[in-house]
Write a protein that holds these residues in place. Structure first.
Motif, mmCIF file in Angstrom:
data_model
loop_
_atom_site.group_PDB
_atom_site.id
_atom_site.type_symbol
_atom_site.label_atom_id
_atom_site.label_comp_id
_atom_site.label_asym_id
_atom_site.label_seq_id
_atom_site.Cartn_x
_atom_site.Cartn_y
_atom_site.Cartn_z
ATOM 1 N N LEU A 100 -8.801 -0.942 7.831
ATOM 2 C CA LEU A 100 -8.666 -1.181 6.398
ATOM 3 C C LEU A 100 -10.034 -1.316 5.734
ATOM 4 O O LEU A 100 -10.267 -0.782 4.645
ATOM 5 N N LEU A 101 -10.951 -2.031 6.390
ATOM 6 C CA LEU A 101 -12.287 -2.190 5.827
ATOM 7 C C LEU A 101 -12.984 -0.829 5.714
ATOM 8 O O LEU A 101 -13.572 -0.495 4.675
ATOM 9 N N GLY A 102 -12.903 -0.032 6.775
ATOM 10 C CA GLY A 102 -13.523 1.282 6.739
ATOM 11 C C GLY A 102 -12.901 2.183 5.699
ATOM 12 O O GLY A 102 -13.600 2.922 4.997
ATOM 13 N N LEU A 103 -11.569 2.116 5.582
ATOM 14 C CA LEU A 103 -10.878 2.954 4.600
ATOM 15 C C LEU A 103 -11.263 2.549 3.182
ATOM 16 O O LEU A 103 -11.497 3.410 2.321
ATOM 17 N N GLY A 104 -11.361 1.246 2.930
ATOM 18 C CA GLY A 104 -11.775 0.785 1.615
ATOM 19 C C GLY A 104 -13.173 1.271 1.267
ATOM 20 O O GLY A 104 -13.432 1.714 0.141
ATOM 21 N N LYS A 105 -14.084 1.208 2.230
ATOM 22 C CA LYS A 105 -15.450 1.681 1.991
ATOM 23 C C LYS A 105 -15.473 3.186 1.727
ATOM 24 O O LYS A 105 -16.206 3.668 0.851
ATOM 25 N N ALA A 106 -14.676 3.928 2.490
ATOM 26 C CA ALA A 106 -14.634 5.379 2.290
ATOM 27 C C ALA A 106 -14.105 5.722 0.904
ATOM 28 O O ALA A 106 -14.623 6.616 0.228
ATOM 29 N N MET B 259 0.832 -1.200 0.000
ATOM 30 C CA MET B 259 0.000 0.000 0.000
ATOM 31 C C MET B 259 0.861 1.241 0.000
ATOM 32 O O MET B 259 1.984 1.243 0.507
ATOM 33 N N GLN B 260 0.332 2.330 -0.583
ATOM 34 C CA GLN B 260 1.043 3.585 -0.542
ATOM 35 C C GLN B 260 1.102 4.069 0.889
ATOM 36 O O GLN B 260 0.221 3.836 1.699
ATOM 37 N N SER B 261 2.183 4.784 1.205
ATOM 38 C CA SER B 261 2.310 5.302 2.556
ATOM 39 C C SER B 261 1.232 6.350 2.791
ATOM 40 O O SER B 261 0.825 7.061 1.881
ATOM 41 N N GLU C 25 -6.792 -1.253 -3.860
ATOM 42 C CA GLU C 25 -5.541 -1.471 -3.129
ATOM 43 C C GLU C 25 -5.798 -1.875 -1.683
ATOM 44 O O GLU C 25 -5.200 -2.832 -1.163
ATOM 45 N N VAL C 26 -6.707 -1.160 -1.040
ATOM 46 C CA VAL C 26 -6.980 -1.420 0.378
ATOM 47 C C VAL C 26 -7.695 -2.752 0.562
ATOM 48 O O VAL C 26 -7.328 -3.557 1.433
ATOM 49 N N PHE C 27 -8.717 -3.023 -0.265
ATOM 50 C CA PHE C 27 -9.447 -4.286 -0.134
ATOM 51 C C PHE C 27 -8.539 -5.480 -0.451
ATOM 52 O O PHE C 27 -8.668 -6.548 0.147
ATOM 53 N N ALA C 28 -7.624 -5.306 -1.406
ATOM 54 C CA ALA C 28 -6.687 -6.382 -1.730
ATOM 55 C C ALA C 28 -5.777 -6.678 -0.544
ATOM 56 O O ALA C 28 -5.468 -7.846 -0.249
ATOM 57 N N ARG C 29 -5.340 -5.613 0.119
ATOM 58 C CA ARG C 29 -4.501 -5.790 1.309
ATOM 59 C C ARG C 29 -5.264 -6.528 2.396
ATOM 60 O O ARG C 29 -4.751 -7.461 3.031
ATOM 61 N N LEU C 30 -6.517 -6.159 2.603
ATOM 62 C CA LEU C 30 -7.328 -6.806 3.630
ATOM 63 C C LEU C 30 -7.591 -8.268 3.276
ATOM 64 O O LEU C 30 -7.528 -9.152 4.143
ATOM 65 N N ALA C 31 -7.862 -8.538 2.007
ATOM 66 C CA ALA C 31 -8.093 -9.920 1.576
ATOM 67 C C ALA C 31 -6.825 -10.758 1.713
ATOM 68 O O ALA C 31 -6.900 -11.974 1.926
ATOM 69 N N LEU D 106 -13.562 -9.225 0.077
ATOM 70 C CA LEU D 106 -13.658 -9.803 -1.265
ATOM 71 C C LEU D 106 -14.730 -9.114 -2.093
ATOM 72 O O LEU D 106 -14.549 -8.862 -3.289
ATOM 73 N N GLU D 107 -15.856 -8.796 -1.468
ATOM 74 C CA GLU D 107 -16.915 -8.097 -2.182
ATOM 75 C C GLU D 107 -16.428 -6.711 -2.620
ATOM 76 O O GLU D 107 -16.624 -6.296 -3.766
ATOM 77 N N GLY D 108 -15.791 -6.000 -1.689
ATOM 78 C CA GLY D 108 -15.270 -4.679 -2.029
ATOM 79 C C GLY D 108 -14.232 -4.737 -3.120
ATOM 80 O O GLY D 108 -14.206 -3.893 -4.028
ATOM 81 N N LEU D 109 -13.364 -5.753 -3.067
ATOM 82 C CA LEU D 109 -12.326 -5.903 -4.078
ATOM 83 C C LEU D 109 -12.936 -6.210 -5.445
ATOM 84 O O LEU D 109 -12.546 -5.618 -6.462
ATOM 85 N N GLY D 110 -13.892 -7.124 -5.479
ATOM 86 C CA GLY D 110 -14.530 -7.465 -6.742
ATOM 87 C C GLY D 110 -15.238 -6.282 -7.359
ATOM 88 O O GLY D 110 -15.133 -6.028 -8.568
#
Length: 292
Positions: free
Chosen positions: A60-66, A1-3, A78-84, A94-98
């Motif tokens: 991470l989940l909250g950040l991906g949703k935001a 992930m980016q810093s 990027e964030v959902f992939a990291r969480l997965a 996985l849903e967010g990533l897809g």
């Protein structure tokens, strides 16, 4: 992930008291911001957690949703992939990533993820809805309908799904079924804009231009509604009606509405060149359904 650096997001400076918040307090405020649909505020709080706790799955989940809600789909991916990666069976990740990959038009990877997810967790209506959208993009309307109806089994009368299913029927050429489905959503009191917009397109495609205009102008400016009806009429080959509505769009907004001018130029080119119906080099004139 980016810093993640402080000040990376262009938004208000934190209140002095927020500088003293611990990660758990940032998490709580981020979740509250998500509930209040304050996407940038949520992003800011979750970033504060991720800076120091890069593997905090809640942050991470909250950040991906935001990110997703702000249409920052590459960052959401990027964030959902990291969480997965941290939790391979995390359904929301996985849903967010897809869905993020779908919005980025990475269709094959999106389909693979979403198909695997609904096989394990069939109650995820957003994943079914996304799969339906993918099948629509491939012209697989029967499969798309199956997916949308699976989504409706989980989320009955969901406005997003009804909007997508209705537009899918329209793309398949079944305008009567499309109209029934879209009206069903509106009759349930939904204020989801694509429902009304898609119904307007379907009515215009049936040559019911005045009715389409009345529907569309309830959710957009008069010049936008006139332009959209005119554009559909042009695609239908009804050049007289197209010119009438496009000129109305210019009359309603003569200074600022360049879209209608471009569409009139395209209309004139079609007349001169006898361009076949349905072929268009112009995109983005109509508001249609989305993947989510």
């Amino acid at each position: 992930m980016q810093s993640v650096q402080r000040g990376d997001v262009a938004q208000r400076d934190p209140d002095p008291e927020e500088l003293e918040l611990d990660p758990e307090e940032h998490l709580e405020r981020g979740r509250e911001a998500l509930e209040d649909e304050e996407w940038r505020e949520a992003e800011r709080h979750f970033r504060e957690v991720v800076k120091d706790r890069s593997e905090d799955t809640g942050a991470l989940l909250g950040l991906g949703k935001a990110f997703a809600r702000q249409e920052k789909h590459a960052r959401a991916e990027e964030v959902f992939a990291r969480l997965a990666q941290l939790e391979p069976d995390h359904g929301e990740a996985l849903e967010g990533l897809g869905l993020a990959r779908l919005r980025l038009r990475k269709l094959a990877p999106a389909r693979e993820i979403l198909e695997g997810l609904v096989e394990r967790e069939p109650a995820r209506w957003r994943a079914w809805n996304g799969l339906g959208f993918i099948h629509d993009l491939h012209g697989e309307y029967t499969r798309a309908e199956r997916d949308y109806r699976r989504a409706l089994e989980v989320a009955p009368e969901n406005a997003r799904v009804l909007s997508n299913l209705g537009f899918s029927k329209a793309m398949a050429g079944n305008l009567e079924a499309a109209e029934r489905i879209l009206r069903r959503g509106l009759e349930r009191g939904s204020d989801y804009p694509p429902l009304r917009n898609n119904l307007g397109v379907v009515l215009a495609r049936q040559g019911r231009y005045r009715e389409a205009f009345r529907i569309l102008k309830r959710g957009m400016e008069r010049h936008e509604a006139s332009n959209n009806v005119g554009y559909v009429a042009m695609l239908q080959g009804d050049h007289e009606a197209a010119e009438r509505f496009l000129r109305r769009a210019l009359e309603a907004s003569p200074t600022y509405y360049r879209r209608a001018e471009r569409n009139l130029e395209e209309l004139e080119a079609r007349r001169k060149n006898a361009k076949p119906e349905g072929e268009s080099g112009t995109e983005g004139r109509l508001r249609i359904s989305g993947a989510d």
